[in-house]
Design a protein around this motif. Structure first.
Motif, short mmCIF file in Angstrom:
data_model
loop_
_atom_site.label_atom_id
_atom_site.label_comp_id
_atom_site.label_asym_id
_atom_site.label_seq_id
_atom_site.Cartn_x
_atom_site.Cartn_y
_atom_site.Cartn_z
N LEU A 272 6.65 36.73 28.65
CA LEU A 272 7.15 37.96 28.05
C LEU A 272 7.88 38.81 29.08
O LEU A 272 7.99 40.03 28.92
CB LEU A 272 5.99 38.75 27.43
CG LEU A 272 5.27 38.08 26.26
CD1 LEU A 272 4.11 38.92 25.77
CD2 LEU A 272 6.24 37.80 25.12
N ARG A 273 8.41 38.18 30.13
CA ARG A 273 9.14 38.93 31.14
C ARG A 273 10.41 39.53 30.56
O ARG A 273 10.81 40.64 30.92
CB ARG A 273 9.48 38.03 32.32
CG ARG A 273 8.28 37.59 33.15
CD ARG A 273 8.70 36.56 34.18
NE ARG A 273 9.23 35.36 33.55
CZ ARG A 273 9.93 34.42 34.18
NH1 ARG A 273 10.19 34.56 35.48
NH2 ARG A 273 10.36 33.35 33.54
N SER A 274 11.06 38.81 29.67
CA SER A 274 12.30 39.28 29.07
C SER A 274 12.62 38.44 27.85
O SER A 274 12.08 37.33 27.67
CB SER A 274 13.45 39.19 30.07
OG SER A 274 14.68 39.58 29.48
N ASP A 275 13.51 38.96 26.99
CA ASP A 275 13.99 38.15 25.87
C ASP A 275 15.12 37.22 26.29
O ASP A 275 15.72 36.53 25.46
CB ASP A 275 14.43 39.03 24.70
CG ASP A 275 15.26 40.23 25.12
OD1 ASP A 275 15.65 40.29 26.31
OD2 ASP A 275 15.51 41.11 24.29
N THR A 276 15.41 37.18 27.58
CA THR A 276 16.41 36.24 28.11
C THR A 276 15.82 34.87 28.41
O THR A 276 16.57 33.95 28.77
CB THR A 276 17.04 36.79 29.40
OG1 THR A 276 16.01 36.95 30.40
CG2 THR A 276 17.72 38.12 29.16
N VAL A 277 14.52 34.70 28.30
CA VAL A 277 13.88 33.44 28.69
C VAL A 277 13.90 32.40 27.57
O VAL A 277 13.44 31.28 27.75
CB VAL A 277 12.41 33.67 29.14
CG1 VAL A 277 12.35 34.64 30.30
CG2 VAL A 277 11.55 34.16 27.98
N THR A 278 14.45 32.75 26.41
CA THR A 278 14.44 31.84 25.27
C THR A 278 15.32 30.62 25.51
O THR A 278 16.26 30.66 26.31
CB THR A 278 14.94 32.55 24.00
OG1 THR A 278 16.26 33.06 24.25
CG2 THR A 278 14.03 33.69 23.61
N LYS A 279 15.01 29.56 24.81
CA LYS A 279 15.81 28.33 24.85
C LYS A 279 16.38 28.06 23.47
O LYS A 279 15.79 28.45 22.45
CB LYS A 279 14.95 27.16 25.32
CG LYS A 279 14.42 27.36 26.75
CD LYS A 279 13.48 26.23 27.16
CE LYS A 279 12.94 26.48 28.58
NZ LYS A 279 11.98 25.43 28.99
N PRO A 280 17.53 27.39 23.39
CA PRO A 280 18.15 27.14 22.08
C PRO A 280 17.22 26.36 21.15
O PRO A 280 16.53 25.43 21.58
CB PRO A 280 19.39 26.31 22.43
CG PRO A 280 19.68 26.64 23.86
CD PRO A 280 18.36 26.87 24.50
N THR A 281 17.22 26.74 19.89
CA THR A 281 16.48 26.00 18.88
C THR A 281 17.20 24.68 18.59
O THR A 281 18.36 24.49 18.99
CB THR A 281 16.38 26.81 17.58
OG1 THR A 281 17.71 27.01 17.07
CG2 THR A 281 15.71 28.16 17.82
N LYS A 282 16.52 23.80 17.88
CA LYS A 282 17.16 22.52 17.54
C LYS A 282 18.42 22.75 16.71
O LYS A 282 19.45 22.11 16.93
CB LYS A 282 16.17 21.63 16.77
CG LYS A 282 16.76 20.25 16.45
CD LYS A 282 15.82 19.40 15.63
CE LYS A 282 16.40 17.99 15.41
NZ LYS A 282 17.76 18.02 14.79
N GLY A 283 18.35 23.68 15.76
CA GLY A 283 19.51 23.96 14.94
C GLY A 283 20.68 24.48 15.77
O GLY A 283 21.84 24.10 15.53
N MET A 284 20.37 25.32 16.75
CA MET A 284 21.43 25.84 17.61
C MET A 284 22.02 24.73 18.47
O MET A 284 23.25 24.65 18.64
CB MET A 284 20.88 26.97 18.50
CG MET A 284 21.92 27.62 19.40
SD MET A 284 21.27 28.98 20.39
CE MET A 284 21.11 30.26 19.13
N LEU A 285 21.17 23.87 19.02
CA LEU A 285 21.66 22.75 19.82
C LEU A 285 22.55 21.82 19.00
O LEU A 285 23.59 21.35 19.49
CB LEU A 285 20.49 21.97 20.41
CG LEU A 285 19.76 22.63 21.59
CD1 LEU A 285 18.50 21.84 21.94
CD2 LEU A 285 20.68 22.71 22.81
N ASP A 286 22.17 21.57 17.76
CA ASP A 286 22.98 20.72 16.89
C ASP A 286 24.35 21.36 16.66
O ASP A 286 25.39 20.66 16.68
CB ASP A 286 22.28 20.50 15.55
CG ASP A 286 21.05 19.61 15.67
OD1 ASP A 286 20.93 18.90 16.70
OD2 ASP A 286 20.21 19.62 14.74
N ALA A 287 24.35 22.67 16.45
CA ALA A 287 25.62 23.38 16.24
C ALA A 287 26.49 23.33 17.49
O ALA A 287 27.71 23.15 17.41
CB ALA A 287 25.35 24.83 15.85
#
Length: 339
Positions: free
Chosen positions: A5-20
């Protein structure tokens, strides 16, 4: 279970986003021939009711470009003492644009029109820098995700018009503000000359920000981006992530806000917590009691694979986001209740 929870920048692309991203149609964006980038830029320009938009690798570069477009060396921008352009962009205002910052002592990163009026240097007093720009940040990062009062933003616009000042919005987390307040993107487009929005925070993209503005200002943006090293080639793979996020990740931002408020409610009941800042969006800033050691508190959480930010002076921050699941949330609340 690792909870970051250090930041909302730590997220990774979802599968749907990667497919896109992997199926994106791309071209050479330096020649403005990348169809995915062009589509994202047009969509954002239309969304905010502005003439043009330009894709950037980072929000700092987008903000720095805006400062350059609005000012000349030796001039001054009015901003809050908590502002990102002053605290977290490496002194870029002075390095890139040769300008100084007039800092306002606002409330949680927000100030009033009367404070702006009082901060403007007299234009005929050549001993002081010429004030040419007002910059605001919504939501405020250091202010704990606070959302500006839109009526106050309109009053500041009037001050800018009266004194012929530019008006820039650092909207790195504007998506969070829009999910919380009743305003629409076009409301902000009508108010500000330039707006930067970020895709790598609440919307969960791996990279990317966009600067949006009126044609008379934006015609110089691509040159400044080039000077700053931001010319990119087949960047449509990244723009496709932004397009996907606009379609799939905007509506879920309220989930992050709900979890942040639930964290705040638990913290307020703990005897070791001196204060929890008001929570409007996805940022939780709280302060430990003076007798509690900040580093020890952080270590106890880290030992349980929970990672948050220490801001110094016993003040800490948590930021909820796309990758913070319901299971993680329940686990965190259970851990906090043990303190």
């Amino acid at each position: 279970m690792i909870i970051d929870l250090r930041s909302d920048t730590v997220t990774k692309p979802t599968k749907g986003m990667l497919d896109a991203m992997m199926s994106a149609e791309v071209g050479d964006d330096v020649y403005k021939e990348d169809p995915s980038v062009n589509a994202l830029e047009k969509r954002l320009a239309d969304m905010f009711g502005k003439d043009q938009a330009l894709f950037f690798p980072t929000g700092s570069m987008a903000n720095q470009t805006a400062l350059k477009l609005h000012t000349n060396p030796g001039e001054q921008v009015i901003c809050d003492k908590y502002s990102h352009i002053y605290n977290y962009e490496g002194g870029g205002a002075s390095f890139n644009s040769g300008i100084s910052c007039k800092l306002i002592d606002g409330n949680r990163g927000m100030f009033t029109a009367s404070q702006v009026e009082a901060s403007i240097n007299p234009p005929d007093f050549y001993h002081s820098p010429l004030t040419t720009l007002v910059e605001v940040e919504n939501t405020t990062n250091k202010g704990g995700g606070a959302c500006w009062d839109f009526e106050e933003l309109k009053r500041i616009r009037k001050v800018c018009d009266t004194h012929n000042l530019g008006y820039h919005l650092d909207g790195a987390r504007l998506w969070n503000a829009l999910a919380t307040t009743k305003e629409k993107a076009k409301d902000y487009g009508q108010l500000f000359d330039t707006i930067s929005v970020c895709f790598s925070k609440g919307l969960g993209c791996p990279i990317g920000s966009v600067l949006i503005g009126d044609k008379d200002l934006m015609q110089g943006a691509i040159r400044v981006r080039k000077i700053l090293g931001g010319g990119m080639r087949q960047v449509g793979y990244l723009a496709a992530a932004g397009l996907y996020a606009l379609d799939h990740h905007l509506d879920r931002l309220s989930e992050d806000h709900k979890k942040a408020k639930e964290i705040g409610a638990v913290l307020e009941d703990l005897s070791i917590i001196a204060k929890v800042e008001p929570i409007e969006t996805n940022i939780v800033i709280f302060e430990l009691e003076p007798h509690v050691d900040e580093s020890e508190f952080l270590k106890q959480l880290s030992d349980k694979d929970i990672h948050i930010i220490g801001m110094g002076s016993n003040k800490l921050r948590m930021v909820t986001h796309l990758d913070y699941t319901d299971a993680m949330h329940k686990h965190l609340l259970d851990i906090l209740n043990e303190f």
